[in-house]
Design a protein around this motif. Structure first.
Motif, PDB file in Angstrom:
ATOM      1  N   CYS A 255      94.884 -13.909  32.703  1.00  0.00           N
ATOM      2  CA  CYS A 255      94.555 -14.908  33.728  1.00  0.00           C
ATOM      3  C   CYS A 255      94.528 -16.314  33.137  1.00  0.00           C
ATOM      4  CB  CYS A 255      93.168 -14.624  34.331  1.00  0.00           C
ATOM      5  SG  CYS A 255      92.937 -12.981  35.008  1.00  0.00           S
ATOM      6  N   PRO A 256      94.781 -17.331  33.959  1.00  0.00           N
ATOM      7  CA  PRO A 256      94.575 -18.716  33.525  1.00  0.00           C
ATOM      8  C   PRO A 256      93.085 -19.025  33.461  1.00  0.00           C
ATOM      9  CG  PRO A 256      95.145 -18.671  35.840  1.00  0.00           C
ATOM     10  CD  PRO A 256      95.255 -17.248  35.357  1.00  0.00           C
ATOM     11  N   GLY A 257      92.733 -20.102  32.786  1.00  0.00           N
ATOM     12  CA  GLY A 257      91.323 -20.487  32.739  1.00  0.00           C
ATOM     13  C   GLY A 257      91.048 -21.461  31.624  1.00  0.00           C
ATOM     14  N   ILE A 258      89.773 -21.791  31.455  1.00  0.00           N
ATOM     15  CA  ILE A 258      89.335 -22.709  30.400  1.00  0.00           C
ATOM     16  C   ILE A 258      88.529 -21.919  29.379  1.00  0.00           C
ATOM     17  CG2 ILE A 258      87.951 -24.746  29.841  1.00  0.00           C
ATOM     18  CD1 ILE A 258      88.553 -25.796  32.653  1.00  0.00           C
ATOM     19  N   LYS A 259      89.132 -21.677  28.228  1.00  0.00           N
ATOM     20  CA  LYS A 259      88.506 -20.944  27.115  1.00  0.00           C
ATOM     21  C   LYS A 259      88.014 -19.561  27.533  1.00  0.00           C
ATOM     22  CE  LYS A 259      87.016 -25.264  24.944  1.00  0.00           C
ATOM     23  NZ  LYS A 259      85.857 -26.099  24.496  1.00  0.00           N
ATOM     24  N   GLY A 260      88.565 -19.020  28.629  1.00  0.00           N
ATOM     25  CA  GLY A 260      88.155 -17.698  29.088  1.00  0.00           C
ATOM     26  C   GLY A 260      86.746 -17.648  29.642  1.00  0.00           C
ATOM     27  N   ILE A 261      86.169 -18.810  29.972  1.00  0.00           N
ATOM     28  CA  ILE A 261      84.778 -18.876  30.432  1.00  0.00           C
ATOM     29  C   ILE A 261      84.726 -18.930  31.955  1.00  0.00           C
ATOM     30  CG2 ILE A 261      82.625 -20.188  30.354  1.00  0.00           C
ATOM     31  CD1 ILE A 261      83.548 -21.293  27.639  1.00  0.00           C
ATOM     32  N   LYS A 262      84.088 -17.964  32.546  1.00  0.00           N
ATOM     33  CA  LYS A 262      83.943 -17.896  33.997  1.00  0.00           C
ATOM     34  C   LYS A 262      83.274 -19.158  34.553  1.00  0.00           C
ATOM     35  CE  LYS A 262      81.066 -15.447  37.378  1.00  0.00           C
ATOM     36  NZ  LYS A 262      80.107 -14.333  37.575  1.00  0.00           N
ATOM     37  N   GLY A 263      83.835 -19.686  35.637  1.00  0.00           N
ATOM     38  CA  GLY A 263      83.236 -20.821  36.333  1.00  0.00           C
ATOM     39  C   GLY A 263      83.631 -22.183  35.802  1.00  0.00           C
ATOM     40  N   SER A 264      84.351 -22.233  34.660  1.00  0.00           N
ATOM     41  CA  SER A 264      84.701 -23.531  34.071  1.00  0.00           C
ATOM     42  C   SER A 264      85.704 -24.293  34.926  1.00  0.00           C
ATOM     43  CB  SER A 264      85.269 -23.330  32.665  1.00  0.00           C
ATOM     44  OG  SER A 264      84.304 -22.759  31.811  1.00  0.00           O
ATOM     45  N   VAL A 265      86.708 -23.588  35.448  1.00  0.00           N
ATOM     46  CA  VAL A 265      87.667 -24.233  36.355  1.00  0.00           C
ATOM     47  C   VAL A 265      86.990 -24.555  37.676  1.00  0.00           C
ATOM     48  CG1 VAL A 265      89.765 -23.883  37.711  1.00  0.00           C
ATOM     49  CG2 VAL A 265      89.723 -23.235  35.297  1.00  0.00           C
ATOM     50  N   LEU A 266      86.193 -23.617  38.162  1.00  0.00           N
ATOM     51  CA  LEU A 266      85.491 -23.805  39.430  1.00  0.00           C
ATOM     52  C   LEU A 266      84.659 -25.083  39.415  1.00  0.00           C
ATOM     53  CD1 LEU A 266      85.158 -22.302  42.139  1.00  0.00           C
ATOM     54  CD2 LEU A 266      83.149 -21.187  41.178  1.00  0.00           C
ATOM     55  N   TYR A 267      84.011 -25.369  38.298  1.00  0.00           N
ATOM     56  CA  TYR A 267      83.206 -26.582  38.159  1.00  0.00           C
ATOM     57  C   TYR A 267      84.071 -27.826  38.341  1.00  0.00           C
ATOM     58  CZ  TYR A 267      80.318 -30.199  35.988  1.00  0.00           C
ATOM     59  OH  TYR A 267      79.617 -31.368  35.741  1.00  0.00           O
ATOM     60  N   LEU A 268      85.277 -27.798  37.776  1.00  0.00           N
ATOM     61  CA  LEU A 268      86.155 -28.971  37.838  1.00  0.00           C
ATOM     62  C   LEU A 268      86.940 -29.064  39.136  1.00  0.00           C
ATOM     63  CD1 LEU A 268      87.518 -29.191  34.185  1.00  0.00           C
ATOM     64  CD2 LEU A 268      85.725 -30.568  35.252  1.00  0.00           C
ATOM     65  N   LEU A 269      86.900 -28.027  39.961  1.00  0.00           N
ATOM     66  CA  LEU A 269      87.531 -28.119  41.275  1.00  0.00           C
ATOM     67  C   LEU A 269      86.718 -29.012  42.208  1.00  0.00           C
ATOM     68  CD1 LEU A 269      88.836 -24.487  41.866  1.00  0.00           C
ATOM     69  CD2 LEU A 269      90.088 -26.492  41.058  1.00  0.00           C
TER      70      LEU A 269
END
Length: 389
Positions: A103-117
């Motif tokens: 999957c895509p993401g930021i450092k594999g940390i859940k919620g990191s992309v969601l925060y920046l959305l």
């Protein structure tokens, strides 16, 4: 071979992805949500490049189906979100999904992309990286807001793409107009809204591509908007590829900063150019709806991301483009003709000089025929209503 799952809406973005993988010998699986109440208006799923498609009621239903159908694969399937709401769902469930999928993401940390959305968080994050951006505030429409620090003119838009629609974006020239727009949006169900300083841009650019997991190269395309639809808050409907070294250098710096922050995946970035300087308006951490502009130049960046993610070499793949042809979302751009802001002759000039279209595609025209038919009927209704003069 690792399977490809495209998760998102039945729209141009998913269609472009299916074609990218299809012409490179991999037929993807599509888990799609309709954009309409009736499947009669859907078109993306009719592409010949799909291995199989399923329609789901919402993103939660989609993830349940993906896990049920693909979690048992010997080689992890690669999951590619093609809409904002799909990316939100993937990032919110990342801990579970990454056990079975790439999957895509930021450092594999859940919620990191969601925060920046959240675009308020995104503006603060951009500034912290040293990227120029507009002054940004978040307003609570359920409370009284301090209006003293508000720049005019300003733009109102949803805090997150999933909060609302692009057609709800407003430009306000004064405090009374702002108050009126806030009330209108509140009546539409908004409880919060993003307010941004209006930047008087010289033009807008679209930066899209992918940040690989392993390769140090960043495949991308940079285009200048020739036209947009709608005029306020719209998306680019006709593009020209940017060759200017200074502008490309500034764009590449932004990409390096995002990679250093830890993001891997496809991206779509809106940039404003003001007096030769690049300002970042918005980052979408998912594939771009402008993916159709990759074909004439053969910069198949979603396919490259897939190859890199499964451990294949991509550094010798083509990552160069030219400005020989335009790229166009032909039905969206034709709205400028319907609304009489562009003459048909001028529009047709660009059509003749386009190398890429969002719908029209040699050997895969079923989606285009369906969409053209829909827009033809819509155009006839508009001409009848507004007259043919």
């Amino acid at each position: 071979m690792n399977k490809v799952i495209i998760f998102g809406l039945d729209h141009h973005n998913s269609l472009g992805l299916a074609r990218v993988f299809g012409i490179n010998g991999i037929k993807p699986y599509g888990v799609l949500k309709s954009c309409y109440e009736s499947h009669k208006k859907d078109f993306c799923y009719r592409s010949k490049y799909w291995e199989k498609t399923w329609f789901v009621s919402d993103e939660k239903d989609g993830l349940r189906w993906i896990i049920k159908r693909f979690s048992g694969e010997k080689e992890k399937a690669v999951l590619i979100p093609s809409s904002d709401t799909a990316e939100e769902a993937v990032d919110a469930s990342l801990d579970r999904l990454k056990e079975y999928f790439i999957c895509p993401g930021i450092k594999g940390i859940k919620g990191s992309v969601l925060y920046l959305l959240n675009k308020k968080n995104q503006a603060e994050w951009s500034s912290s990286l040293g990227i120029k951006t507009a002054h940004t505030l978040q307003l609570d429409l359920t409370k009284d807001n301090d209006m003293d620090d508000i720049p005019f003119p300003c733009i109102l838009k949803p805090v997150m793409s999933s909060d609302g629609k692009k057609k709800d974006i407003r430009k306000c020239e004064s405090k009374p107009e702002l108050v009126k727009c806030m009330e209108e949006l509140k009546e539409k169900g908004y409880r919060r809204i993003l307010l941004q300083e209006f930047l008087d841009k010289d033009f807008e650019m679209e930066l899209f591509g992918c940040i690989p997991m392993h390769s140090k190269k960043i495949p991308y395309l940079l285009t200048k908007h020739i036209r947009e639809w709608p005029k306020i808050g719209g998306t680019g409907s006709c593009h020209k590829f940017v060759m200017d070294k200074r502008l490309r250098g500034q764009a590449e710096r932004i990409l390096r900063l995002i990679r250093e922050y830890g993001y891997v995946g496809n991206f779509d970035i809106e940039l404003f150019v003001i007096d030769g300087e690049v300002y970042m308006n918005e980052v979408n951490f998912r594939n771009s709806g402008d993916v159709y502009a990759c074909f004439a130049n053969k910069v198949y960046y979603p396919f490259y991301w897939y190859l890199d993610a499964i451990g294949e070499e991509i550094d010798k793949r083509n990552m160069e483009y030219t400005d020989a042809k335009y790229a166009m979302n032909e039905t969206t751009d034709f709205r400028n003709v319907i609304c009489k802001s562009l003459r048909f002759r001028e529009w047709f000039y660009y059509v003749k000089n386009c190398g890429d279209f969002a719908l029209r595609f040699k050997g895969d025209n079923k989606p285009a025929v369906l969409r053209y038919r829909y827009y033809f009927l819509e155009a006839m209704k508009a001409f009848i209503k507004n007259g043919f003069g």
